[in-house]
Design a protein around this motif. Structure first.
Motif, PDB file in Angstrom:
ATOM      1  N   ASP A   1      45.061  71.580  33.635  1.00 12.35           N
ATOM      2  CA  ASP A   1      44.142  71.878  32.537  1.00 12.35           C
ATOM      3  C   ASP A   1      44.892  72.617  31.424  1.00 12.35           C
ATOM      4  OD1 ASP A   1      42.108  72.529  30.859  1.00 12.35           O
ATOM      5  OD2 ASP A   1      40.875  73.578  32.339  1.00 12.35           O
ATOM      6  N   PRO A   2      45.043  72.018  30.242  1.00 13.58           N
ATOM      7  CA  PRO A   2      45.792  72.677  29.151  1.00 13.58           C
ATOM      8  C   PRO A   2      45.058  73.878  28.553  1.00 13.58           C
ATOM      9  CG  PRO A   2      44.806  70.645  28.373  1.00 13.58           C
ATOM     10  CD  PRO A   2      44.550  70.687  29.849  1.00 13.58           C
ATOM     11  N   GLU A   3      43.750  73.986  28.787  1.00 15.18           N
ATOM     12  CA  GLU A   3      42.977  75.109  28.272  1.00 15.18           C
ATOM     13  C   GLU A   3      42.360  75.910  29.416  1.00 15.18           C
ATOM     14  OE1 GLU A   3      40.208  73.775  25.339  1.00 15.18           O
ATOM     15  OE2 GLU A   3      41.773  73.529  23.822  1.00 15.18           O
ATOM     16  N   TYR A   4      43.136  76.034  30.474  1.00 16.81           N
ATOM     17  CA  TYR A   4      42.674  76.786  31.650  1.00 16.81           C
ATOM     18  C   TYR A   4      42.477  78.248  31.277  1.00 16.81           C
ATOM     19  CZ  TYR A   4      42.595  78.616  36.440  1.00 16.81           C
ATOM     20  OH  TYR A   4      42.241  79.227  37.618  1.00 16.81           O
ATOM     21  N   GLY A   5      41.284  78.773  31.586  1.00 15.70           N
ATOM     22  CA  GLY A   5      40.952  80.148  31.250  1.00 15.70           C
ATOM     23  C   GLY A   5      40.213  80.307  29.943  1.00 15.70           C
ATOM     24  N   LEU A   6      39.909  79.188  29.282  1.00 13.19           N
ATOM     25  CA  LEU A   6      39.226  79.255  28.001  1.00 13.19           C
ATOM     26  C   LEU A   6      37.815  78.685  28.036  1.00 13.19           C
ATOM     27  CD1 LEU A   6      42.068  78.232  25.499  1.00 13.19           C
ATOM     28  CD2 LEU A   6      41.400  80.514  26.251  1.00 13.19           C
ATOM     29  N   HIS A   7      37.356  78.198  29.175  1.00 13.18           N
ATOM     30  CA  HIS A   7      36.045  77.552  29.210  1.00 13.18           C
ATOM     31  C   HIS A   7      35.288  77.888  30.487  1.00 13.18           C
ATOM     32  CE1 HIS A   7      37.842  74.680  32.012  1.00 13.18           C
ATOM     33  NE2 HIS A   7      38.827  74.502  31.143  1.00 13.18           N
ATOM     34  N   ASP A   8      34.029  77.444  30.523  1.00 13.66           N
ATOM     35  CA  ASP A   8      33.145  77.589  31.687  1.00 13.66           C
ATOM     36  C   ASP A   8      32.855  79.042  32.053  1.00 13.66           C
ATOM     37  OD1 ASP A   8      32.702  74.899  32.022  1.00 13.66           O
ATOM     38  OD2 ASP A   8      34.403  74.622  33.384  1.00 13.66           O
ATOM     39  N   TYR A   9      32.723  79.886  31.047  1.00 10.47           N
ATOM     40  CA  TYR A   9      32.284  81.257  31.293  1.00 10.47           C
ATOM     41  C   TYR A   9      30.753  81.306  31.297  1.00 10.47           C
ATOM     42  CZ  TYR A   9      37.004  83.021  30.393  1.00 10.47           C
ATOM     43  OH  TYR A   9      38.348  83.281  30.461  1.00 10.47           O
ATOM     44  N   SER A  10      30.214  82.250  32.062  1.00 11.65           N
ATOM     45  CA  SER A  10      28.770  82.480  32.087  1.00 11.65           C
ATOM     46  C   SER A  10      28.505  83.947  31.760  1.00 11.65           C
ATOM     47  CB  SER A  10      28.180  82.140  33.463  1.00 11.65           C
ATOM     48  OG  SER A  10      28.384  80.776  33.773  1.00 11.65           O
ATOM     49  N   LEU A  11      27.450  84.175  31.007  1.00 13.46           N
ATOM     50  CA  LEU A  11      27.130  85.530  30.568  1.00 13.46           C
ATOM     51  C   LEU A  11      25.714  85.894  30.978  1.00 13.46           C
ATOM     52  CD1 LEU A  11      27.631  88.111  28.809  1.00 13.46           C
ATOM     53  CD2 LEU A  11      26.682  86.819  26.878  1.00 13.46           C
ATOM     54  N   HIS A  12      25.563  87.091  31.547  1.00 19.04           N
ATOM     55  CA  HIS A  12      24.234  87.667  31.779  1.00 19.04           C
ATOM     56  C   HIS A  12      24.170  88.953  30.980  1.00 19.04           C
ATOM     57  CE1 HIS A  12      20.449  88.220  33.939  1.00 19.04           C
ATOM     58  NE2 HIS A  12      20.748  89.509  33.917  1.00 19.04           N
ATOM     59  N   LEU A  13      23.174  89.049  30.094  1.00 22.94           N
ATOM     60  CA  LEU A  13      23.084  90.178  29.167  1.00 22.94           C
ATOM     61  C   LEU A  13      21.715  90.830  29.260  1.00 22.94           C
ATOM     62  CD1 LEU A  13      24.610  91.660  26.823  1.00 22.94           C
ATOM     63  CD2 LEU A  13      23.350  90.152  25.272  1.00 22.94           C
ATOM     64  N   ASP A  14      21.707  92.150  29.453  1.00 23.91           N
ATOM     65  CA  ASP A  14      20.477  92.942  29.446  1.00 23.91           C
ATOM     66  C   ASP A  14      20.593  94.020  28.378  1.00 23.91           C
ATOM     67  OD1 ASP A  14      19.497  91.497  31.553  1.00 23.91           O
ATOM     68  OD2 ASP A  14      19.900  93.013  33.076  1.00 23.91           O
ATOM     69  N   LEU A  15      19.531  94.202  27.613  1.00 25.55           N
ATOM     70  CA  LEU A  15      19.423  95.321  26.679  1.00 25.55           C
ATOM     71  C   LEU A  15      18.195  96.123  27.072  1.00 25.55           C
ATOM     72  CD1 LEU A  15      20.065  93.516  23.240  1.00 25.55           C
ATOM     73  CD2 LEU A  15      21.738  94.419  24.858  1.00 25.55           C
ATOM     74  N   HIS A  16      18.371  97.411  27.307  1.00 31.98           N
ATOM     75  CA  HIS A  16      17.254  98.233  27.751  1.00 31.98           C
ATOM     76  C   HIS A  16      17.410  99.658  27.242  1.00 31.98           C
ATOM     77  CE1 HIS A  16      19.616 100.247  30.976  1.00 31.98           C
ATOM     78  NE2 HIS A  16      20.238  99.075  31.073  1.00 31.98           N
ATOM     79  N   GLY A  17      16.348 100.424  27.384  1.00 36.02           N
ATOM     80  CA  GLY A  17      16.354 101.823  26.952  1.00 36.02           C
ATOM     81  C   GLY A  17      16.019 102.764  28.074  1.00 36.02           C
TER      82      GLY A  17
END
Length: 437
Positions: free
Chosen positions: A273-289
């Motif tokens: 893979d020539p772009e190994y480490g640059l794709h297929d990321y997943s993000l879980h984001l919470d904003l709270h107080g």
């Protein structure tokens, strides 16, 4: 004046926790409470259920009397140490076994609460003044979220801020847990150092996160928020935001002086893979107080092209300014709630950000929980759909940076996230994947 033989006989009827307690009375009791005969008896009962039979290291099973070399050839306290090592090792193994159950949604342990209850884990902060005197603050309020726990301490007897030098955050667990009864806070405990913060000249060298009429908030990395009374310049409360990633290990497996160091990540090379480490990321984001949840979202298939790598950062665009279909509404009025014995308040335009970025295998790659301040931008919204004030909220650490643009809609009284971009250090990516960008 009681003979040592009689004291040893009395001590022989005590359990391990009681022996450790009497060992704190004086030097003589400490030496007697280290007696190898007593601890060898406890060791054999605890691990082999028979008082005089156990397996030796030679893997032979034999009957041993109390005048054998296993007792007299060892230094005083040897079998006490062996007993405690065995007990704590078995206890930690049992607790960490619960941490192996992962939530497929976040990639984090899903039985944190259960594990914390089993372990009797609690968190304390220790304030040290310039003379070396320590002040222990306990009894915090806890608030659990999907990916983090918020811990709030407050009281009326805080030491003066001007004389404080450091603040240490510890995870505390019973040294000898008994599952049949609640943990005894006065019994023997072990401390695990999570983080250490320097408080000298706190208000001068730290950037204020926000303020209301009574308190001013200062953020210390990682994830610590200190509330200072405006009039007195004294501590009102301390709030710690702990991300679940490696939280149990950091709270249990460290020592009182050294933080837990996780095993190094072993990169899996991919030469195809020539772009190994640059794709297929997943993000879980919470904003709270602390008590209120403003945003909870998950994003898949995040990527970056090689041409978008700039200034040593990989750019992952989560929400695009020009794509209003993916813009995110924020529910409620942003602010961090605080309280003390007497007052309560809410610092506006602040929130706690819990970020969990997973790699292509679903393993936590970059995680933090930290307070963030929102500032009014000088530019106005260029979008016809959103005519209103634009705010920015940024977070940065050694591994990356998060940049958020938020529009305030006066008509509907709501915030909309119109841009969300992650900048991940190429040094972090190269170390994790074994690549060279």
């Amino acid at each position: 004046s009681m003979p040592s033989e009689i004291l040893l006989k009395i001590f022989s009827y005590l359990d391990a926790a009681s022996l450790l307690a009497v060992g704190c009375v004086n030097k003589r009791f400490y030496e007697l409470a280290n007696d190898n005969e007593i601890w060898l008896k406890l060791y054999s009962i605890s691990w082999y259920l028979k008082q005089t039979i156990w397996k030796m290291k030679s893997k032979l099973t034999e009957t041993v009397s109390l005048d054998c070399p296993a007792v007299h050839d060892k230094k005083p306290g040897y079998w006490k140490k062996e007993y405690l090592i065995k007990q704590t090792s078995a206890f930690k193994t049992k607790v960490m076994r619960l941490a192996k159950f992962l939530d497929p949604y976040t990639g984090l342990p899903c039985k944190n609460k259960e594990a914390m209850k089993v372990s009797g884990l609690r968190w304390v902060i220790v304030l040290t003044d310039r003379n070396g005197k320590e002040h222990v603050v306990e009894k915090p309020k806890l608030s659990f979220k999907d990916t983090s726990v918020t811990i709030l301490w407050y009281g009326t007897d805080w030491p003066c801020l001007d004389i404080l030098s450091t603040l240490k955050l510890f995870g505390v667990t019973p040294l000898l847990p008994d599952q049949s009864r609640p943990p005894n806070k006065n019994g023997p405990h072990q401390f695990s150092l999570i983080a250490e913060y320097h408080l000298a000249n706190l208000t001068e060298r730290s950037v204020a996160v926000g303020a209301d009429e009574l308190v001013q908030l200062f953020s210390l990395s990682p994830g610590l928020l200190v509330g200072i009374w405006k009039e007195k310049n004294e501590i009102a409360f301390v709030m710690a935001n702990l991300h679940y990633d490696r939280l149990l290990e950091r709270s249990i497996l460290g020592s009182a002086t050294v933080q837990y160091a996780p095993p190094p990540h072993k990169p899996l090379l991919d030469d195809i893979d020539p772009e190994y480490g640059l794709h297929d990321y997943s993000l879980h984001l919470d904003l709270h107080g602390r008590n209120s949840m403003y945003l909870c979202g998950s994003f898949k298939c995040l990527f970056c092209r090689k041409r978008d790598i700039e200034n040593g950062y990989v750019k992952l665009r989560v929400v695009n300014l020009k794509d209003n279909r993916k813009h995110l509404p924020i529910f409620g009025t942003l602010g961090i709630c605080w309280e003390t014995d007497v007052f309560k308040g809410n610092v506006k335009d602040c929130f706690v950000m819990d970020l969990t970025l997973l790699d292509e295998t679903g393993k936590p790659f970059w995680c933090f929980s930290a307070p963030v301040h929102m500032e009014l931008s000088t530019k106005s919204s260029g979008l016809y759909d959103y005519m209103g004030h634009v705010y920015t909220a940024n977070y940065a650490d050694s591994e990356g940076e998060v940049c958020i643009e938020i529009v305030w809609l006066e008509e509907t009284k709501e915030y909309i996230i119109v841009s969300l971009v992650l900048y991940v250090s190429t040094k972090k990516v190269n170390s994790w994947y074994g690549t060279k960008y």
